[in-house]
Scaffold this motif. Structure first.
Motif, PDB file in Angstrom:
ATOM      1  N   UNK A 136      22.825  -4.232  -1.918  1.00  0.00           N
ATOM      2  CA  UNK A 136      22.206  -3.775  -0.685  1.00  0.00           C
ATOM      3  C   UNK A 136      21.558  -2.399  -0.841  1.00  0.00           C
ATOM      4  N   UNK A 137      22.198  -1.565  -1.636  1.00  0.00           N
ATOM      5  CA  UNK A 137      21.687  -0.208  -1.814  1.00  0.00           C
ATOM      6  C   UNK A 137      20.322  -0.233  -2.473  1.00  0.00           C
ATOM      7  N   UNK A 138      20.216  -1.055  -3.531  1.00  0.00           N
ATOM      8  CA  UNK A 138      18.957  -1.130  -4.251  1.00  0.00           C
ATOM      9  C   UNK A 138      17.878  -1.745  -3.370  1.00  0.00           C
ATOM     10  N   UNK A 139      18.300  -2.755  -2.594  1.00  0.00           N
ATOM     11  CA  UNK A 139      17.363  -3.403  -1.670  1.00  0.00           C
ATOM     12  C   UNK A 139      16.781  -2.378  -0.707  1.00  0.00           C
ATOM     13  N   UNK A 140      17.650  -1.555  -0.160  1.00  0.00           N
ATOM     14  CA  UNK A 140      17.191  -0.527   0.786  1.00  0.00           C
ATOM     15  C   UNK A 140      16.264   0.455   0.098  1.00  0.00           C
ATOM     16  N   UNK A 141      16.615   0.847  -1.118  1.00  0.00           N
ATOM     17  CA  UNK A 141      15.802   1.821  -1.836  1.00  0.00           C
ATOM     18  C   UNK A 141      14.402   1.255  -2.080  1.00  0.00           C
ATOM     19  N   UNK A 142      14.352  -0.018  -2.454  1.00  0.00           N
ATOM     20  CA  UNK A 142      13.051  -0.634  -2.722  1.00  0.00           C
ATOM     21  C   UNK A 142      12.227  -0.717  -1.443  1.00  0.00           C
ATOM     22  N   UNK A 143      12.890  -1.126  -0.358  1.00  0.00           N
ATOM     23  CA  UNK A 143      12.156  -1.368   0.878  1.00  0.00           C
ATOM     24  C   UNK A 143      11.737  -0.088   1.579  1.00  0.00           C
ATOM     25  N   UNK A 144      12.566   0.952   1.506  1.00  0.00           N
ATOM     26  CA  UNK A 144      12.344   2.111   2.381  1.00  0.00           C
ATOM     27  C   UNK A 144      11.721   3.310   1.687  1.00  0.00           C
ATOM     28  N   UNK A 179      12.896  -9.824  -3.831  1.00  0.00           N
ATOM     29  CA  UNK A 179      13.401  -8.637  -3.127  1.00  0.00           C
ATOM     30  C   UNK A 179      14.351  -9.066  -2.024  1.00  0.00           C
ATOM     31  N   UNK A 180      13.980 -10.150  -1.325  1.00  0.00           N
ATOM     32  CA  UNK A 180      14.857 -10.651  -0.268  1.00  0.00           C
ATOM     33  C   UNK A 180      16.208 -11.051  -0.851  1.00  0.00           C
ATOM     34  N   UNK A 181      16.179 -11.617  -2.053  1.00  0.00           N
ATOM     35  CA  UNK A 181      17.427 -12.047  -2.690  1.00  0.00           C
ATOM     36  C   UNK A 181      18.296 -10.854  -3.068  1.00  0.00           C
ATOM     37  N   UNK A 182      17.619  -9.722  -3.319  1.00  0.00           N
ATOM     38  CA  UNK A 182      18.338  -8.516  -3.710  1.00  0.00           C
ATOM     39  C   UNK A 182      19.311  -8.061  -2.621  1.00  0.00           C
ATOM     40  N   UNK A 183      18.950  -8.374  -1.363  1.00  0.00           N
ATOM     41  CA  UNK A 183      19.738  -7.915  -0.219  1.00  0.00           C
ATOM     42  C   UNK A 183      21.193  -8.355  -0.339  1.00  0.00           C
ATOM     43  N   UNK A 238       0.815  -1.211   0.000  1.00  0.00           N
ATOM     44  CA  UNK A 238       0.000   0.000   0.000  1.00  0.00           C
ATOM     45  C   UNK A 238       0.850   1.264   0.000  1.00  0.00           C
ATOM     46  N   UNK A 239       2.041   1.201   0.575  1.00  0.00           N
ATOM     47  CA  UNK A 239       2.782   2.444   0.813  1.00  0.00           C
ATOM     48  C   UNK A 239       4.107   2.576   0.061  1.00  0.00           C
ATOM     49  N   UNK A 240       4.644   1.471  -0.450  1.00  0.00           N
ATOM     50  CA  UNK A 240       5.951   1.584  -1.107  1.00  0.00           C
ATOM     51  C   UNK A 240       5.807   2.293  -2.440  1.00  0.00           C
ATOM     52  N   UNK A 241       6.899   2.911  -2.869  1.00  0.00           N
ATOM     53  CA  UNK A 241       6.856   3.625  -4.147  1.00  0.00           C
ATOM     54  C   UNK A 241       6.802   2.632  -5.304  1.00  0.00           C
ATOM     55  N   UNK A 242       7.627   1.607  -5.220  1.00  0.00           N
ATOM     56  CA  UNK A 242       7.638   0.584  -6.259  1.00  0.00           C
ATOM     57  C   UNK A 242       7.261  -0.757  -5.654  1.00  0.00           C
ATOM     58  N   UNK A 279      11.876   6.290  10.047  1.00  0.00           N
ATOM     59  CA  UNK A 279      12.939   5.317   9.763  1.00  0.00           C
ATOM     60  C   UNK A 279      12.553   3.944  10.282  1.00  0.00           C
ATOM     61  N   UNK A 280      12.093   3.949  11.538  1.00  0.00           N
ATOM     62  CA  UNK A 280      11.778   2.667  12.161  1.00  0.00           C
ATOM     63  C   UNK A 280      10.584   2.022  11.474  1.00  0.00           C
ATOM     64  N   UNK A 281       9.614   2.824  11.089  1.00  0.00           N
ATOM     65  CA  UNK A 281       8.436   2.270  10.423  1.00  0.00           C
ATOM     66  C   UNK A 281       8.843   1.645   9.091  1.00  0.00           C
ATOM     67  N   UNK A 282       9.704   2.352   8.340  1.00  0.00           N
ATOM     68  CA  UNK A 282      10.152   1.826   7.061  1.00  0.00           C
ATOM     69  C   UNK A 282      10.915   0.523   7.260  1.00  0.00           C
ATOM     70  N   UNK A 283      11.764   0.517   8.278  1.00  0.00           N
ATOM     71  CA  UNK A 283      12.612  -0.656   8.478  1.00  0.00           C
ATOM     72  C   UNK A 283      11.798  -1.865   8.926  1.00  0.00           C
ATOM     73  N   UNK A 284      10.867  -1.617   9.870  1.00  0.00           N
ATOM     74  CA  UNK A 284      10.173  -2.745  10.470  1.00  0.00           C
ATOM     75  C   UNK A 284       8.948  -3.165   9.669  1.00  0.00           C
ATOM     76  N   UNK A 285       8.147  -2.194   9.240  1.00  0.00           N
ATOM     77  CA  UNK A 285       6.905  -2.560   8.569  1.00  0.00           C
ATOM     78  C   UNK A 285       7.120  -2.747   7.075  1.00  0.00           C
ATOM     79  N   UNK A 286       7.691  -1.741   6.405  1.00  0.00           N
ATOM     80  CA  UNK A 286       7.838  -1.841   4.951  1.00  0.00           C
ATOM     81  C   UNK A 286       8.840  -2.923   4.568  1.00  0.00           C
TER      82      UNK A 286
END
Lengths: 415, 351
Positions: B210-218, B202-206, B138-142, B185-192
């Motif tokens: 790592x940078x792209x993974x963070x961008x996707x998740x946060x 996406x998990x494999x992207x980590x 619902x909230x992620x950009x991509x 920050x915490x909401x993005x890290x824990x929920x998103x």
């Protein structure tokens, strides 16, 4: 002639339209002002009262045996008297709920009383103590009556106890003196604005003491003595620029110069006053110059004509005549400084400070900052206290601005 | 007369301005605390209690945000620098580096408890049951493209029903803190991120990038579904009350204080209650910390006593006064561990 007459109706209409628009503009701004005042007063007036609960506290001598008066367990005595009022309550959880009816400040209040009058020990005295903020909100009707049980911060049994206290007349709203006599607190029922008012006072004293003489001196020099050349033009442009600079910039400057370079203490009204001086100086200089300009040249020429030196002319004749205008500008500058928070953010005056500042270097905060901090607190009872603090701030501002108008009216000379 | 008074006042102010320089700085008789606005409501309660029950002055607490706090804290040792900084996240290695460079070599890390981040809506609307995956979608950009496995697309979802057919057909409208906030920050890290990880690619992207993974998740969507509502959580609560279709993101203490107006959505089947956050069932909760400059203990009066007050059972214990303000206590063993760290002033490893 005919042309004039034909256009006349149209011109009158245009004038009426123009006047109507003016009235409308004033009406709209008055309406917004009224809305602001009504919403603030409507939210805030309840904060001037605080729910109190009447306890019979018996100061048994045993509780004071072997320890100093200040170290006795006053909170325990308060709890004991609550238990006596509701003897049927037992069990840890229920007792906790019972104790939660009374503010945690009750013990401190009792302690103050006993410290002031040690002969009270051994007596049983009736004592009105502040109720917890949740109880206060319930009594004032801010929780919405129909919501029940788990939905609110008070349990059903707590509501029953409160109803019983109400029936016995042991709970009532009284004037909230605490609000005016204490500093900040995280318990809404114990929070007050005295610390912030004292901080604002010290800050403004510094601001006034520095900005008024410097501003007036600068204005007199620029207006009466300085030669007109490129340099004074440059200075004038810069002063006008400074008057329009966002106030946070002055905060950054204060951080760099007063804290980091001069090493003055953080959060002190002294530094706050210095920063606000920088901010109000341009306002005062501009107002003072305008006041000097409005003194007619005939006064100057008359003074010089009978042999006064230039300095005598300025100090004896021009300055007294320009003073009302300068004072008005200064008061308006001060009123602006009183309502300012942004520059104080950078120098650490946005802080939780309980102790009431007693000097220029004690850590302190100011009224608008206090409002900002309360507005951000989770406790519901801070909502009304925020509005109440805004009312106090507005009262100060109105008094200051009214003083400015009065001074202008009283000493104004028409030429 | 007026002039004399003004001159007097002026010279007084000048004297006051430039003499106490040395005096005020060489002795500070109160504790100076800076840092997170999330920890502020808890630290202030302890400070007030400390000021009332001990002969020491009440500590001064500035709410500067976690990052701003570390910056001030790590600027050096000495009375002009703060003694303690509060943080709603652990210290970063870059911040440790800065501290070390400025001579702040011994820092005591104290965890004080947990804070739940809630997704709440008005009580006038039905309670929502969402998963972290729903929140991410619902909230992620991509978001992952259902037609093209392994590919991302710009978030097309307009209503909660689009995200998950079990949810109501209500437009997605979430009010939350801006990116500068630790809560965000915490909401993005824990929920998103928690939701994003449920997609394998996406998990494999980590591991790969790592940078792209963070961008996707946060990265939160910017098309109006997520409204940055400023740092004032009370404002969000008021807006939720006025608009039953909207949701808000904020700390548990605001839900706790406004339980008559708003309700916390169940995330992964768990509602944000005190107990659920305390025993770790509620997935979106984060630890809160404060950091103490060891060199200042013993120099600034009351430091040891303040630490003792904070680490006492009556403050941070399960029945302590901090729990009444909405702080979720740590489990017994963890509390004991940090209490000992405070008592022995054990500094944390600096690298």
């Amino acid at each position: 002639m005919d042309i004039v007459r034909r256009g006349l109706a149209k011109r009158y209409r245009a004038e009426r339209r123009f006047k109507a628009m003016g009235v409308l503009a004033i009406g709209a701004s008055l309406l917004f002002l009224a809305m602001l005042f009504v919403s603030i007063a409507g939210n805030g007036y309840t904060a001037f009262q605080q729910t109190h609960i009447r306890l019979e506290v018996s100061l048994e001598p045993e509780a004071f045996e072997g320890i100093s008066l200040s170290a006795a367990d006053y909170a325990g005595l308060v709890k004991k008297s609550l238990r006596r009022m509701f003897p049927e309550v037992s069990g840890r959880g229920d007792l906790r709920q019972l104790y939660a009816l009374v503010s945690s400040g009750a013990g401190y209040r009792l302690r103050e009383m006993v410290m002031a009058r040690p002969q009270l020990v051994g007596q049983t005295l009736p004592l009105w103590v502040p109720a917890d903020d949740d109880v206060d909100m319930l009594i004032k009707g801010h929780f919405g009556g129909e919501a029940s049980g788990s939905a609110t911060r008070l349990s059903d049994s707590q509501r029953q106890w409160i109803d019983r206290l109400k029936a016995e007349g042991k709970i009532e709203k009284r004037f909230n003196r605490t609000f005016f006599t204490t500093g900040d607190s995280r318990e809404p029922e114990l929070a007050g604005i005295r610390g912030a008012v004292a901080g604002s006072f010290f800050t403004l004293v510094v601001t006034l003491a520095l900005s008024f003489p410097i501003g007036v001196a600068a204005a007199i020099y620029l207006e009466e003595f300085a030669p007109r050349n490129r340099w004074t033009d440059l200075i004038e442009v810069n002063i006008n620029n400074l008057a329009a600079v966002p106030s946070i910039v002055f905060g950054l400057l204060g951080l760099a110069v007063f804290l980091n370079f001069f090493g003055l203490p953080r959060s002190a009204p002294l530094v706050g006053g210095l920063v606000l001086t920088l901010m109000t100086l341009p306002t005062i200089i501009i107002a003072s110059r305008a006041a000097l300009k409005s003194v007619p040249p005939s006064i100057r020429e008359g003074a010089l004509g009978i042999g006064a030196s230039k300095m005598q002319m300025v100090l004896h004749h021009v300055l007294p005549l320009a003073m009302p205008g300068m004072l008005t500008g200064t008061i308006i500058g001060m009123a602006r400084a009183l309502g300012e928070t942004a520059p104080l953010l950078m120098i650490g005056m946005v802080a939780f400070i309980v102790d009431i500042p007693g000097s220029l270097t004690d850590p302190s905060t100011v009224l608008p900052v206090q409002i900002y901090l309360w507005a951000d607190s989770p406790e519901r009872a801070f909502v009304e206290r925020t509005s109440a603090a805004i009312m106090i701030l507005l009262a100060f501002l109105i008094v200051m601005n009214a003083a400015a108008v009065y001074l202008r009216k009283k000493f104004e000379k028409r030429w | 007369m007026v002039r004399k008074f003004a001159v007097g006042l002026f010279s007084l102010a000048m004297v006051a301005a430039f003499t106490p320089n040395a005096g005020a700085q060489s002795a500070r008789d109160y504790i100076s605390i800076v840092g997170s606005s999330t920890v502020y409501p808890f630290a202030t309660v302890v400070a007030e209690q400390f000021g009332k029950t001990t002969p020491f002055k009440t500590p001064k607490i500035e709410s500067t945000g976690s990052g701003g706090g570390f910056k001030l804290f790590g600027a050096g040792v000495g009375v002009e620098h703060p003694d303690i900084t509060n943080a709603s996240r652990a210290i970063k290695s870059s911040e440790k580096e800065m501290c070390r460079k400025n001579g702040v070599s011994e820092i005591i890390e104290v965890k004080i408890g947990y804070d739940g981040i809630v997704l709440a809506n008005s009580k006038k609307a039905p309670l929502m049951q969402v998963s972290r995956k729903d929140i991410f979608l619902a909230l992620a950009k991509n978001v992952p493209d259902p037609d093209n496995p392994g590919q991302l697309m710009a978030n097309p979802y307009k209503t909660w029903k689009d995200v998950n057919p079990d949810l109501p057909a209500v437009a997605i409208e979430v009010l939350g803190p801006p990116p500068t906030s630790g809560t965000r920050d915490a909401f993005a890290e824990l929920a998103l991120e928690g939701g994003a990880k449920s997609f394998d690619f996406i998990a494999a992207m980590k591991a790969k990038d790592k940078k792209q993974y963070k961008a996707v998740c946060h990265t939160v969507r910017e098309d109006g579904a997520y409204v940055e509502a400023g740092e004032n959580d009370n404002l969000i609560v008021q807006k939720l009350d006025a608009n039953p279709n909207a949701f808000g993101v904020f700390g548990f203490s605001f839900l706790d204080q406004n339980a008559d107006k708003i309700q916390g959505s169940a995330i992964d089947g768990v509602q944000p209650t005190f107990d659920a956050i305390a025993d770790g069932k509620y997935p979106v909760s984060r630890p809160l910390f404060f950091y103490v400059k060891k060199a200042h203990v013993g120099q600034i009066p009351g430091m040891a006593e303040y630490l003792k007050e904070f680490a006492s059972e009556k403050a941070w214990g399960p029945d302590g006064y901090l729990s009444e303000k909405g702080l979720i206590p740590m489990p017994d063993a963890e509390r004991e561990q940090y209490r000992q760290a405070v008592e022995n002033l054990t500094p944390m490893p600096m690298n």
